[in-house]
Scaffold this motif. Structure first.
Motif, short mmCIF file in Angstrom:
data_model
loop_
_atom_site.label_atom_id
_atom_site.label_comp_id
_atom_site.label_asym_id
_atom_site.label_seq_id
_atom_site.Cartn_x
_atom_site.Cartn_y
_atom_site.Cartn_z
N HIS A 1 18.68 -34.67 78.95
CA HIS A 1 17.89 -33.63 78.60
C HIS A 1 17.04 -33.74 77.06
O HIS A 1 16.62 -32.98 76.69
CB HIS A 1 18.76 -32.40 78.31
N LEU A 2 17.03 -35.12 76.71
CA LEU A 2 16.53 -35.31 75.51
C LEU A 2 15.29 -35.51 75.78
O LEU A 2 14.70 -36.19 76.59
CB LEU A 2 16.90 -36.67 74.90
N VAL A 3 14.12 -34.74 75.07
CA VAL A 3 12.71 -34.77 75.32
C VAL A 3 12.02 -35.62 74.24
O VAL A 3 12.26 -35.17 73.11
CB VAL A 3 11.91 -33.25 75.23
N ILE A 4 11.44 -36.70 74.52
CA ILE A 4 10.98 -37.54 73.60
C ILE A 4 9.32 -37.12 73.77
O ILE A 4 8.65 -37.42 74.77
CB ILE A 4 10.91 -39.13 74.10
N TRP A 5 8.93 -36.73 72.68
CA TRP A 5 7.52 -36.27 72.73
C TRP A 5 6.28 -37.31 72.85
O TRP A 5 5.28 -37.30 73.31
CB TRP A 5 7.01 -35.34 71.75
N GLY A 6 7.02 -38.33 71.99
CA GLY A 6 5.83 -39.47 72.03
C GLY A 6 6.51 -40.69 71.07
O GLY A 6 7.60 -40.34 70.40
N VAL A 7 5.84 -41.79 71.31
CA VAL A 7 6.35 -42.97 70.79
C VAL A 7 5.18 -43.40 69.51
O VAL A 7 4.31 -43.49 69.89
CB VAL A 7 6.47 -44.10 71.72
N ALA A 8 5.80 -43.57 68.14
CA ALA A 8 4.77 -43.89 67.23
C ALA A 8 4.46 -45.59 67.32
O ALA A 8 5.37 -46.34 67.68
CB ALA A 8 5.54 -43.68 65.76
N THR A 9 3.25 -45.77 67.41
CA THR A 9 2.79 -47.07 67.49
C THR A 9 2.32 -47.68 66.17
O THR A 9 2.47 -48.86 65.87
CB THR A 9 1.58 -47.19 68.26
N ARG A 10 1.72 -46.81 65.28
CA ARG A 10 1.39 -47.38 63.92
C ARG A 10 1.77 -46.23 62.89
O ARG A 10 1.66 -44.91 63.08
CB ARG A 10 -0.40 -47.60 64.05
N CYS A 11 1.76 -46.64 61.68
CA CYS A 11 1.81 -45.68 60.54
C CYS A 11 0.80 -46.08 59.69
O CYS A 11 0.56 -47.04 59.22
CB CYS A 11 3.14 -46.09 59.74
N LEU A 12 0.08 -44.86 59.13
CA LEU A 12 -1.16 -44.76 58.57
C LEU A 12 -0.71 -44.56 57.02
O LEU A 12 -0.64 -43.45 56.60
CB LEU A 12 -2.33 -43.86 58.80
N HIS A 13 0.19 -45.55 56.30
CA HIS A 13 0.69 -45.24 55.16
C HIS A 13 -0.11 -45.15 53.89
O HIS A 13 -1.14 -45.89 53.93
CB HIS A 13 1.99 -46.27 54.96
N HIS A 14 0.09 -43.99 53.12
CA HIS A 14 -0.85 -44.02 51.94
C HIS A 14 -0.27 -44.94 50.89
O HIS A 14 0.93 -44.70 50.62
CB HIS A 14 -0.70 -42.45 51.46
N VAL A 15 -1.22 -45.79 50.36
CA VAL A 15 -0.82 -46.89 49.37
C VAL A 15 -1.13 -46.38 47.95
O VAL A 15 -1.95 -45.91 47.71
CB VAL A 15 -1.06 -48.34 49.91
#
Lengths: 143, 424
Positions: free
Chosen positions: A129-143
């Motif tokens: 019953h765990l709902v996974i909304w989506g899978v992260a593929t990239r992080c746009l990290h603020h440097v």
């Protein structure tokens, strides 16, 4: 990687080598080889998005994923069509909220794990019953 | 051995606006939710929980606003930017399953499916799963030999959990189909208006079953060619084609090209022509639209590159203005790939309403020069809060301001309004 060459500090725009500007490199009447240099600028959509229909951008609030290089205020590219696997950084639905954690699937059970010592792993007693909304593929990290 | 036949699938999103809101705000799941029309504040979509509260379509918001808190009712203004983007995603996905996609409205489309009937059913099931997984929206699929029957099958799929969201008319036992048709009032059939229904009832045609058994020629004589087509469609003869399905829910203008279009310039010309064609159809019917969808597609039989771009553009206000519609349709152009042979393109205008139902001042800076004077005069006569440009000019606490507060973020179209995921 070729980027838009116009410099920020007022420097003259750079040109790729072989440019016919000035016209001295090649005999006249010869078809310009510069056209071989023209190609479309790098299109981030093409490289970062596998399927436009299932890709969404979300914004991170909080520091629980700091250890995974995902900070407060960073944007993430999320693909809803991907199957989450052990180790995926996922957006899960917990108590009506979208929550980011790393999914851990072990024989002993399923956990949603933060990347910060201040946050306890969240056990998932009923993985069906765990709902996974989506899978992260990239992080746009603020440097 | 399964039977082969070309069929028509009608795919539509269940409670599209409500489902779109829930896709980004899971806390709304399982709670009563209504979406209001932006301009007049009426309920235009209800979640099943809201229906169970007895809220009917078209209920003015002010009439139920007082009880909303007690009911635990959630309310949202129409977020056309969000719905438009999700619609385009759904349509692009549907285009991957057929060479012949006919977008019927913001949340429904007809697809031609071929091959064995049970394979068509499997395709329907896959479409349902894929749209859910990619976009987070629930759809139902009705498959049948004709559009009218596909509409019925879709409705049946929605109403009966046993179908699991997909109903193939030809795979349903004969006696079940008969009992469905016998229980369905003629007024509930696609394309039969309330007036026709009354006249049909007067000559003893009450149910869909009665109409299906009627003599098509007799119906044409007494009623119209349009209703005759409905009879033929109920009998299984497909005769409503894309070019004709311009009911009052949408205006479609679409063509197949004589020779493939391979450049953006040529596509620009085609889209302009179609958008203007749609505009004049709207004008002829005295209608205005709020959403325009533009699309193009390569041949399903092509072995070369395939492409089926779609955009769904919400307009600032209802319009039949050819310039505005053309400009909106042009948003497809960046998605059109140079050198790819497109064989078809078109535009669909949806969310229609009668022209002149409400006069809105333009908010995009295109106001005529004397608007300022006009505002000034009206303001002097009726008070300064009586009129304003867009929502900026209206008094605080007005209905309009309240409605803006109920607008969910433009999750997918504004960088400043992205969905927030919790890392706490």
């Amino acid at each position: 990687m070729r980027m838009d060459g116009s410099g920020a500090s007022g420097a003259a725009p750079r040109r790729p080598m072989g440019s016919t500007e000035g016209g001295s490199l090649l005999p006249s009447g010869y078809a310009s080889p510069a056209q071989d240099w023209f190609e479309d600028r790098i299109d981030l959509n093409r490289h970062l998005i596998k399927d436009i229909t299932s890709t969404f951008i979300v914004r991170v609030s909080g520091d629980a994923m700091e250890g995974a290089g995902i900070s407060d205020g960073d944007e993430l590219i999320v693909d809803r069509a991907l199957r989450p696997r052990d180790g995926s950084v996922v957006i899960a639905v917990l108590d009506g909220e979208l929550v980011i954690r790393r999914l851990r699937i072990a024989p002993s059970g399923v956990l949603l794990v933060a990347a910060h010592t201040a946050y306890e792993p969240i056990p998932v007693p009923d993985p069906d019953h765990l709902v996974i909304w989506g899978v992260a593929t990239r992080c746009l990290h603020h440097v | 051995m399964s039977e082969h036949r070309s069929s028509i699938a009608l795919v539509d999103v269940n409670n599209f606006y409500v489902s779109s809101e829930r896709a980004f705000d899971p806390s709304l799941e399982g709670r009563p939710l209504v979406v209001l029309s932006n301009n007049d504040g009426c309920v235009i979509t209800r979640s099943p929980e809201a229906k169970a509260l007895g809220i009917s379509m078209g209920t003015p918001w002010f009439r139920i606003a007082g009880q909303a808190r007690d009911w635990g009712l959630e309310v949202r203004s129409s977020n056309y930017e969000l719905y438009g983007d999700l619609s385009a995603r759904v349509m692009e996905l549907l285009g991957r399953y057929t060479g012949n996609l006919e977008i019927y409205s913001i949340d429904e489309a007809f697809l031609t499916l071929s091959g064995p009937l049970d394979a068509q059913h499997r395709t329907g099931t896959e479409i349902r799963a894929v749209v859910r997984r990619h976009v987070g929206l629930p759809v139902c699929v009705g498959i049948a030999p004709t559009k009218t029957l596909a509409k019925l099958a879709n409705r049946w799929a929605k109403g009966n959990p046993g179908f699991d969201g997909v109903c193939h008319w030809d795979l349903v036992p004969e006696e079940h189909r008969r009992s469905l048709l016998q229980r369905l009032a003629v007024s509930d059939i696609w394309g039969v208006g309330a007036r026709n229904a009354q006249r049909l009832n007067a000559i003893g045609i009450d149910s869909a079953w009665d109409l299906a058994a009627a003599d098509p020629v007799g119906i044409r004589k007494r009623f119209s060619v349009v209703l005759m087509r409905t009879v033929l469609e109920l009998q299984g003869t497909s005769c409503i084609t894309g070019h004709e399905s311009t009911g009052n829910e949408q205006v479609l203008y679409s063509r197949s090209f004589a020779t493939p279009v391979t450049t953006r310039d040529a596509m620009h010309q085609a889209l302009s022509t179609y958008a203007q064609g749609a505009a004049s159809r709207l004008a002829r019917k005295s209608l205005q639209g709020r959403v325009i969808t533009a699309f193009a597609a390569t041949s399903p039989f092509s072995t070369g590159p395939r492409s089926a771009p779609t955009v769904c553009v919400p307009l600032p206000a209802h319009t039949a203005n050819p310039l505005e519609l053309t400009r909106a349709a042009d948003r497809l152009l960046p998605l059109v790939e140079e050198g790819v042979p497109y064989i078809r393109a078109g535009v669909v205008v949806t969310d229609l309403r009668p022209a002149g139902a409400q006069a809105l001042l333009p908010v995009d800076g295109s106001a005529p020069k004397d608007t300022g004077l006009l505002l000034h005069d009206v303001g002097r006569r009726f008070g300064r809060s009586a009129i304003g440009l867009g929502h900026a000019g209206l008094k605080a606490g007005s209905d309009w301001t309240m409605k803006r507060d109920m607008l969910s973020p433009h999750y997918t179209t504004k960088w400043s309004e992205l969905p927030v995921v919790k890392a706490r």
